[in-house]
Design a protein around this motif. Structure first.
Motif, PDB file in Angstrom:
ATOM      1  N   ASP A  58       0.857  -1.353  -0.037  1.00  0.00           N
ATOM      2  CA  ASP A  58      -0.276   0.031   0.048  1.00  0.00           C
ATOM      3  C   ASP A  58       0.895   1.311   0.030  1.00  0.00           C
ATOM      4  O   ASP A  58       2.079   1.282   0.315  1.00  0.00           O
ATOM      5  CB  ASP A  58      -0.870   0.015   1.271  1.00  0.00           C
ATOM      6  CG  ASP A  58      -0.147  -0.260   2.496  1.00  0.00           C
ATOM      7  OD1 ASP A  58       0.254   0.558   3.034  1.00  0.00           O
ATOM      8  OD2 ASP A  58      -0.304  -1.382   2.918  1.00  0.00           O
ATOM      9  N   SER A  69      -3.957  -1.558  -4.476  1.00  0.00           N
ATOM     10  CA  SER A  69      -4.863  -2.377  -4.072  1.00  0.00           C
ATOM     11  C   SER A  69      -6.207  -1.771  -4.377  1.00  0.00           C
ATOM     12  O   SER A  69      -6.338  -0.607  -4.627  1.00  0.00           O
ATOM     13  CB  SER A  69      -4.724  -2.073  -2.366  1.00  0.00           C
ATOM     14  OG  SER A  69      -5.812  -2.368  -1.636  1.00  0.00           O
ATOM     15  N   PHE A  74      -8.051  -1.599   3.374  1.00  0.00           N
ATOM     16  CA  PHE A  74      -6.906  -2.589   3.805  1.00  0.00           C
ATOM     17  C   PHE A  74      -5.733  -2.194   3.306  1.00  0.00           C
ATOM     18  O   PHE A  74      -5.420  -1.549   2.203  1.00  0.00           O
ATOM     19  CB  PHE A  74      -7.530  -3.986   3.001  1.00  0.00           C
ATOM     20  CG  PHE A  74      -8.568  -4.698   3.663  1.00  0.00           C
ATOM     21  CD1 PHE A  74      -8.241  -5.679   4.492  1.00  0.00           C
ATOM     22  CD2 PHE A  74      -9.829  -4.486   3.173  1.00  0.00           C
ATOM     23  CE1 PHE A  74      -9.317  -6.599   4.717  1.00  0.00           C
ATOM     24  CE2 PHE A  74     -10.950  -5.054   4.020  1.00  0.00           C
ATOM     25  CZ  PHE A  74     -10.538  -6.149   4.646  1.00  0.00           C
ATOM     26  N   ALA A  76      -1.640  -4.018   2.990  1.00  0.00           N
ATOM     27  CA  ALA A  76      -1.369  -5.197   2.733  1.00  0.00           C
ATOM     28  C   ALA A  76       0.426  -5.319   2.502  1.00  0.00           C
ATOM     29  O   ALA A  76       0.979  -4.151   2.447  1.00  0.00           O
ATOM     30  CB  ALA A  76      -1.836  -5.651   1.230  1.00  0.00           C
ATOM     31  N   SER A  77       0.794  -6.536   2.743  1.00  0.00           N
ATOM     32  CA  SER A  77       2.325  -6.776   2.604  1.00  0.00           C
ATOM     33  C   SER A  77       2.308  -8.259   2.039  1.00  0.00           C
ATOM     34  O   SER A  77       1.653  -9.035   2.064  1.00  0.00           O
ATOM     35  CB  SER A  77       2.620  -6.758   4.186  1.00  0.00           C
ATOM     36  OG  SER A  77       4.089  -6.939   4.143  1.00  0.00           O
ATOM     37  N   TRP A  99      -7.548  -9.802   9.793  1.00  0.00           N
ATOM     38  CA  TRP A  99      -6.317 -10.053   8.987  1.00  0.00           C
ATOM     39  C   TRP A  99      -6.735 -11.308   8.189  1.00  0.00           C
ATOM     40  O   TRP A  99      -7.489 -11.911   8.332  1.00  0.00           O
ATOM     41  CB  TRP A  99      -4.843 -10.190   9.418  1.00  0.00           C
ATOM     42  CG  TRP A  99      -4.768 -11.156  10.414  1.00  0.00           C
ATOM     43  CD1 TRP A  99      -4.592 -11.017  11.815  1.00  0.00           C
ATOM     44  CD2 TRP A  99      -4.654 -12.548  10.198  1.00  0.00           C
ATOM     45  NE1 TRP A  99      -4.548 -12.296  12.346  1.00  0.00           N
ATOM     46  CE2 TRP A  99      -4.640 -13.191  11.553  1.00  0.00           C
ATOM     47  CE3 TRP A  99      -4.564 -13.399   9.080  1.00  0.00           C
ATOM     48  CZ2 TRP A  99      -4.125 -14.588  11.671  1.00  0.00           C
ATOM     49  CZ3 TRP A  99      -4.356 -15.036   9.220  1.00  0.00           C
ATOM     50  CH2 TRP A  99      -4.258 -15.477  10.505  1.00  0.00           C
ATOM     51  N   VAL A 161       0.631 -13.069   0.893  1.00  0.00           N
ATOM     52  CA  VAL A 161      -0.043 -11.859   1.016  1.00  0.00           C
ATOM     53  C   VAL A 161      -0.765 -11.635   2.279  1.00  0.00           C
ATOM     54  O   VAL A 161      -1.463 -12.420   2.550  1.00  0.00           O
ATOM     55  CB  VAL A 161      -0.857 -11.393  -0.219  1.00  0.00           C
ATOM     56  CG1 VAL A 161      -1.662 -10.143  -0.105  1.00  0.00           C
ATOM     57  CG2 VAL A 161      -0.130 -11.451  -1.635  1.00  0.00           C
ATOM     58  N   ARG A 163      -3.265  -9.160   4.385  1.00  0.00           N
ATOM     59  CA  ARG A 163      -4.173  -8.074   4.298  1.00  0.00           C
ATOM     60  C   ARG A 163      -4.828  -8.094   5.769  1.00  0.00           C
ATOM     61  O   ARG A 163      -5.096  -8.633   6.394  1.00  0.00           O
ATOM     62  CB  ARG A 163      -5.161  -8.237   3.138  1.00  0.00           C
ATOM     63  CG  ARG A 163      -5.000  -8.511   1.886  1.00  0.00           C
ATOM     64  CD  ARG A 163      -6.049  -8.548   1.051  1.00  0.00           C
ATOM     65  NE  ARG A 163      -5.600  -8.989  -0.456  1.00  0.00           N
ATOM     66  CZ  ARG A 163      -5.219 -10.455  -0.622  1.00  0.00           C
ATOM     67  NH1 ARG A 163      -5.303 -11.191   0.082  1.00  0.00           N
ATOM     68  NH2 ARG A 163      -4.825 -10.620  -2.092  1.00  0.00           N
ATOM     69  N   SER A 164      -4.741  -6.467   6.061  1.00  0.00           N
ATOM     70  CA  SER A 164      -5.184  -6.031   7.472  1.00  0.00           C
ATOM     71  C   SER A 164      -6.398  -4.968   7.306  1.00  0.00           C
ATOM     72  O   SER A 164      -5.995  -4.139   6.338  1.00  0.00           O
ATOM     73  CB  SER A 164      -4.317  -5.958   8.344  1.00  0.00           C
ATOM     74  OG  SER A 164      -4.885  -5.741   9.507  1.00  0.00           O
ATOM     75  N   LEU A 179       1.857  -5.239  10.007  1.00  0.00           N
ATOM     76  CA  LEU A 179       2.468  -5.388   8.794  1.00  0.00           C
ATOM     77  C   LEU A 179       3.978  -5.343   8.726  1.00  0.00           C
ATOM     78  O   LEU A 179       4.677  -6.085   7.981  1.00  0.00           O
ATOM     79  CB  LEU A 179       1.853  -4.710   7.506  1.00  0.00           C
ATOM     80  CG  LEU A 179       0.359  -5.103   7.207  1.00  0.00           C
ATOM     81  CD1 LEU A 179      -0.289  -4.038   6.125  1.00  0.00           C
ATOM     82  CD2 LEU A 179       0.144  -6.390   7.225  1.00  0.00           C
TER      83      LEU A 179
END
Length: 189
Positions: A58, A69, A74, A76-77, A99, A161, A163-164, A179
């Motif tokens: 992000d 994204s 959200f 993400a990493s 997450w 991946v 996502r949170s 993240l």
């Protein structure tokens, strides 16, 4: 008069054949774009860092996002891995509202997904391995892997991946820390 109809029929046939051929070529080109694209997620992540390194996806991490994204709520990493080198373990400390995790093959096909509701105590601790590696790990399961989620992936290279969810601005630093402190490590068992 008959020759005019015959000529028009041949012209109509040629135009119709040309349109059908152009349609087929157009469809084939569209289907081959992902195969020949040099700017897929794997390529973009490989330009950002090496294997087994988490990369923020992000724009909140600073700079342009590695992969756009679709949902601004959200963060993400992601990390690239190679299971031919060994088993990969992904962990993230702390608690966030929600997450989810996805494992993709190198081409971007989703292999496996899960979220915090399936994890032990909501903690992210996952191991990605091939079916053959799973047999070896099951023979003598290390004690520190007792609560981990095992993802059997029939792939060599892939992308993990995380996502949170960021419900509001007050959660941004907490989710970012979650993240940023996540890890993607090659394990030797």
């Amino acid at each position: 008069m008959r020759s005019v109809y015959a000529a028009m029929r041949r012209l109509f046939h040629a135009v119709l054949l040309g349109l059908v051929g152009a349609g087929i070529v157009h469809i084939v080109v569209l289907l081959l774009v992902p195969v020949f694209s040099e700017r897929d997620a794997w390529s973009r992540l490989s330009m950002a860092s090496d294997l087994y390194r988490m990369n923020r996806l992000d724009a909140e991490a600073g700079g342009a996002p590695v992969v756009k994204s679709v949902d601004p709520l959200f963060y993400a990493s992601a990390c690239r891995f190679d299971l031919e080198e060994g088993v990969v373990r992904i962990r993230a400390p702390g608690n966030v509202p929600f997450w989810s995790v996805s494992v993709y093959d190198r081409s971007g096909h989703n292999i496996y997904s899960f979220n915090d509701h399936t994890a032990n105590g909501g903690k992210l601790d996952a191991v990605v391995l091939t079916p053959a590696q799973m047999i070896d790990v099951r023979k003598d399961l290390p004690e520190d892997l007792q609560g981990a989620i095992f993802v059997e992936a029939p792939i060599d290279e892939g992308i993990f991946v995380i996502r949170s969810f960021v419900p509001d601005d007050s959660w941004k630093p907490i989710v970012s820390r979650f993240l940023d402190q996540s890890s993607c490590e090659l394990q030797d068992f």
